[in-house]
Each structure stands twice: as structure tokens, then as C-alpha cells.
Design an enzyme around this catalytic site. Structure first.
Site, mmCIF file in Angstrom:
data_model
loop_
_atom_site.group_PDB
_atom_site.id
_atom_site.type_symbol
_atom_site.label_atom_id
_atom_site.label_comp_id
_atom_site.label_asym_id
_atom_site.label_seq_id
_atom_site.Cartn_x
_atom_site.Cartn_y
_atom_site.Cartn_z
ATOM 1 N N CYS A 162 -36.505 10.243 -13.159
ATOM 2 C CA CYS A 162 -37.701 10.781 -13.820
ATOM 3 C C CYS A 162 -38.855 9.805 -13.638
ATOM 4 O O CYS A 162 -38.768 8.655 -14.047
ATOM 5 C CB CYS A 162 -37.473 11.015 -15.316
ATOM 6 N N LYS A 210 -28.957 12.899 -9.664
ATOM 7 C CA LYS A 210 -30.256 13.372 -9.132
ATOM 8 C C LYS A 210 -31.098 12.191 -8.680
ATOM 9 O O LYS A 210 -31.442 11.311 -9.472
ATOM 10 C CB LYS A 210 -30.994 14.184 -10.191
#
Lengths: 259, 302
Positions: B130, B165
Site C-alpha cells: 500500500c 500482493k
């Protein structure tokens, strides 16, 4: 019930310089639409206007299955929207948001305060309030006389409209907030419904608080999804944290948001 | 219809290779007016943290050329709220739920995967990418050492399938992919957003409250496709491709380049029905060319 549906353009006309009124035939969406809600409009079919544009419902006609959008050509997307022609299809998602809230002072007059394109969600609201038998008074400010849109429609409804222009070309030379303030000063009371630029809403919020009047503010914020998924359209809450203009609003009680 | 099921390891079998990307599909329930979310390959829910997070100050999103920037800042009600309020509903709807978790520390990641080891959670997507938070997030995903550390620690604490991710904001994404594979990832999803920014010439201020933000949408698709292709050639675990997928054709391109599955992100904002259309479009294409999904995946002719 939210739907993704195509609306057929009935007209898309310039009501004032840079302000267009678009009427769409889309019964499936109109069916459940309420004053103060908005639709997400897709502009074009390529990636030059990637995100949908949130535009509030200006007028809702259930019998005819039509909705009107009043928008100002402020960016590339709305400029492109202004070129859409009758009989073309417009890709819509809606109705979205909660719309204006049920009145909490139904026996008092409704005081509508609109600044500039903030007049967009006022026509549907005024129609609903008049139908409910409310006395409706509207303070409507714009830059100049030409930018005041639809005065005759409000008057026809029996709304008592007081106009203001920044340049003094029509009505009061000043702002809609100044008109409201003057009325509150002489003891006019009622329930306030406001939409307009942030500084105007801040002023309305503070006047309403001083006068102890219930007030609803319709906010605008940059949006991606419009359905509560991306959390992009944040607005600070009075008690901390953020609300989202798309699903918690776009209409908020003045005391609930920090502008 | 053609069999579109896909096995992403450790028992994570999807009905079809189309998931929705974290942060673009809320908790799935926001999209109930637009389709049966149980029919999607999987729903990767909004990035979830141990404690609730308020997120970044507005403005949080802005459109850019063929894309958008976001700096939401992982706003979410916390993992406990997710478990109590959203998970039961997703379970009732028959959704393959993949929980995207983000931590400030390795210990937070570990605590969350332990809490989430329960019926209804199909897999964890470990968010080490993120770009919109100060601590944790992308910081873990931009070095092999820290990526190995967090994936290895989490691996020891859960038997749930682990999708990791990755961030594209690195010099060599292949190195990071190999490191997380070695540390125990069952699959690898990439890419998260590219760090970008927008400014307003008139006010001479940044457009977004957090100044910098993540770029997504069709603008990043060629970059994402290249990275997915590079990683798919370099690792043995399944790769999940995402980044600017707007159509079934885009999704098929990622599959062609070696992705076993895809995630749909920004496109969900543009058309809330797109993820279902992409499932149908993939099936139609494979039927037309007479290939199975397995045959088609990674069949790029060099």
C-alpha cells in the site's frame, strides 16, 4: 434500487452561459429517485473521461419517466457532456445517495439557500415541499443576472424567491447567505436546506447554529465509485473520522460535518 | 459453459479466474444491486488492519489521463468489525472471500491472520504494497529482506492460502517475487498502484490531501502486463495479474502472459457490472478459439 441503465436524451440545452439542463428518459431509474439524490454519468466510451461524473437530480418526473440534470461545464467531462444530442444514449448509475432528509420541523417554513450551480438539487426539493403544503422561501445567489437559472419555475410553484448577484446586476447586490442572514436577523425561522460552494455552506452552517435552526447541507466531493466502495469522497465528521458523501450523504445535517 | 475453475494453491480453488481487487469493491455487498457476487471467482475485500483506521484527509481521489490517483489511506473499521459485520453476510452469499490484510508491524500481520483463520475466509492477501500509509504497507514490499521476514512469519502462523500482493514501485519486482515465493507464498498478485502525484497550477498546491497517491487504471496496464509476464516466468507459484484491466480482452492478455487469474480494480468504478462481464467474455473467447483456460494461460508465442 440502484441500477445501471441507459437514458435517452430528450434535450440538452444551455440555460445560462456554461450551465446546461439535460433531460433524460430513463423510467427504471426515475422510478425510485428522490430529491437530493444523484446519478453517476459516464461520458464518452473511451478512457479520456475515465471516471463517471456525479450530478445531482434537478427535477424528477415519475409520470413521464424523466429526470433532469443541471450541470455547469467546469471540466473536460462536463464540456463533453454538453455536446450530447437528443436521441443519444447516456450511461447512468443511480439513483445514488440519500437525498434530502425528512423534515424535522414540518410546520415551519422551508428556507432554501442556493449558491451558483448549488441550485441544481433545489427544484426537485421545492416541488416536493410545495406538494407537502410547506411554505417555501428561497435565497438564490449567482455571479450575475444571466447565471440565475429557472427563476420563473420557482415562482410558478409559489416559492418566494429572493435573488442576489455578486455584481449587483439583479436582485440584492451580495450573496444568498447575506439574504438569509438578514431574514434571520428580523426573526424569520424555519428549516434550512442549502447547497453551494464550501465557503457558503460553512456560513450557512454557522448562521443556523447561532439561530438554533435545523439545517441540511448538500455537499459535493470528488468521487470515484459513488456507491460506497472506494471511500474516496471523504468529509470530516464533527465527532471525528470521515463520512462519505456518496453513501452517508450527499445531504448531511449541518451539525454532523466539519467543513 | 466451459470450465473456468482455477487452483491457486493450498486449496484455494476459484470458480473462475476473475477476482475483484482490494479497495475497489468495498466488502462486495456494495455491489449487490449489480450482480451475484457469489458468481465471481473471488472478492478481495478492502484492505483490513488490526485497529480501525480513519484514512487520509480529503481530497482522496482524482482522475488523470486514462487513470486515477487515490490516497484513501487504508480507511477501514478494523479486522474485528469485518469478522463480526461483513464475514457472515459474505458467507451466506457463498462468496469466495479473500481478506486483504495490512499491518504496521510484522506482529500485526501475524495477529490478523490468526484472527482470520475461520470458516468463510478462503484466503489471505498479504498487502505489503500500500503506497498511501506512513508505516508498514509498501515499506515491507520494497526490500527482499523485509518481504521475506513478514511472509515467513505469517506463513508460520496460518494454514490459510497466502496470496502476497506486490508493489510495482521497486527496481526489480522479480527479485521480490522470488523472495516471497521462497518465504512461503502460495500465490503472488501484482501490481498494486504506482506512486504518483497531481498538482494544481492555479493554487500551486497538491491536488490530493496526502500529496502523493497510487496511480491505477488503463494508464498502467502495459507496465503491469510487463511485470506480470516477468514474474510468471520466474516463479513456480500461480501469479494473479492486475493493473488497468477494463475488459475481457485486457484480462485475457494477462492470462496469455502467464497470470493464472486476474483482479479487476478501477474498472469497477467505471462500470459496476464489469467484473461479471469479464467472466462471460473470457468464457466466450476461450470457446471461440477452442482452448481450455489451462491451455491458454501462459501460451504467449514468443
Amino acid at each position: 434500487m440502484q441500477v445501471k441503465a441507459m437514458g435517452t436524451v430528450l434535450f440538452n440545452q444551455e440555460e445560462a452561459p456554461g450551465i446546461f439542463r439535460l433531460r433524460l428518459h430513463c423510467p427504471v431509474l426515475v422510478e425510485s429517485s428522490l430529491p437530493g439524490q444523484f446519478v453517476q454519468v459516464k461520458i464518452g466510451n473511451d478512457y479520456s473521461h475515465l471516471l463517471r461524473k456525479p450530478i445531482s437530480l434537478h427535477q424528477i418526473n415519475r409520470q413521464a419517466g424523466t429526470l433532469d440534470l443541471l450541470y455547469s461545464t467546469v471540466g473536460k467531462g462536463t464540456v463533453a457532456l454538453s455536446t450530447v444530442l437528443p436521441n443519444q444514449q447516456v450511461d447512468l448509475v443511480g439513483p445514488l445517495g440519500n437525498g434530502w432528509m425528512k423534515s424535522i420541523a414540518a410546520d415551519s417554513p422551508a428556507l432554501l439557500v442556493a449558491g451558483g450551480i448549488g441550485v441544481a438539487p433545489m427544484l426537485a426539493l421545492a416541488e416536493e415541499l410545495v406538494a407537502e403544503g410547506r411554505a417555501v422561501k428561497m435565497f438564490y445567489g449567482a455571479r450575475t443576472q444571466q447565471a440565475l437559472v429557472g427563476l420563473a419555475e420557482y415562482e410558478r410553484l409559489g416559492v418566494d424567491v429572493e435573488s442576489a448577484t455578486d455584481d449587483g446586476t439583479y436582485g440584492f447586490h451580495g450573496t444568498a447567505v447575506a439574504l438569509l442572514e438578514a431574514q434571520l436577523a428580523i426573526g424569520v425561522a424555519g428549516e434550512i436546506y442549502a447547497c453551494g460552494p464550501r465557503p457558503m455552506l460553512r456560513a450557512v452552517q454557522s448562521l443556523a447554529k447561532q439561530a438554533g435552526l435545523p439545517n441540511q447541507l448538500s455537499l459535493e466531493e470528488y468521487m470515484a465509485c459513488g456507491i460506497g466502495a472506494c471511500l474516496g469522497c471523504a468529509c470530516a465528521k464533527s465527532d471525528g473520522g470521515y463520512a462519505h458523501v456518496c453513501t452517508d450523504g450527499p445531504v448531511f445535517r449541518g451539525e454532523d460535518v466539519k467543513l | 459453459m466451459i470450465d473456468l475453475s482455477v487452483d491457486l494453491g493450498r486449496g484455494l480453488v476459484l470458480k473462475n479466474p476473475v477476482m475483484t481487487a482490494s479497495g475497489t469493491f468495498g466488502y462486495g455487498v456494495e455491489f449487490l444491486p449489480y450482480g451475484d457476487i457469489g458468481q465471481l471467482g473471488g472478492v478481495v475485500v478492502k484492505g483490513t488492519t488490526l485497529a480501525p483506521r480513519a484514512g487520509n484527509p480529503p481530497q482522496r481521489v482524482v482522475e488523470t489521463a486514462a487513470g486515477m490517483l487515490n490516497s484513501i489511506g487504508l480507511q477501514n473499521p478494523g479486522v474485528h468489525h469485518f469478522i463480526d459485520n461483513y464475514l457472515p453476510q459474505l458467507q451466506d452469499l457463498g462468496v469466495t472471500t479473500i481478506v486483504n490484510v495490512a499491518g504496521n508491524t510484522v506482529s500485526e500481520y501475524c495477529q490478523m491472520v490468526e484472527l482470520l483463520d475461520m470458516p468463510g475466509v478462503a484466503a489471505i492477501e498479504l498487502n505489503i504494497s500500500c503506497p498511501n500509509v506512513k508505516a508498514g504497507g509498501m515499506a515491507f514490499g520494497t526490500s527482499c529482506v523485509s518481504a521475506t521476514e513478514v511472509v515467513g512469519q505469517v506463513r508460520q502462523r496460518t494454514e490459510l492460502p497466502l496470496m502476497v500482493k506486490l508493489s510495482p514501485n521497486v527496481t526489480d519486482v522479480v527479485e521480490i517475487a522470488k523472495a516471497v515465493e521462497a518465504a512461503g507464498a502460495d500465490s503472488i498478485s501484482l501490481v498494486n498502484t504506482f506512486l504518483g502525484m497531481a498538482v494544481d497550477l492555479r493554487s500551486r498546491r497538491p491536488v490530493l490531501g496526502n500529496v502523493v497517491a497510487g496511480l491505477s487504471g488503463p494508464a498502467i496496464k502495459p507496465l503491469a502486463l510487463r511485470m506480470v509476464w516477468q514474474v510468471a516466468r520466474a516463479v513456480k507459484v500461480p501469479v494473479v495479474g492486475l493493473g488497468g484491466i477494463m475488459s475481457a480482452e485486457d484480462a485475457l492478455e494477462f492470462l496469455l502472459c502467464g497470470a493464472s487469474a486476474v483482479q479487476i480494480g478501477t474498472a469497477n468504478f467505471v462500470d459496476p457490472t464489469i467484473s461479471w462481464q469479464i467472466v462471460a467474455g473470457i468464457a466466450a473467447h476461450l470457446e471461440r478459439i477452442g482452448m481450455t483456460l489451462e491451455e491458454f494461460t501462459g501460451s504467449l508465442q514468443l
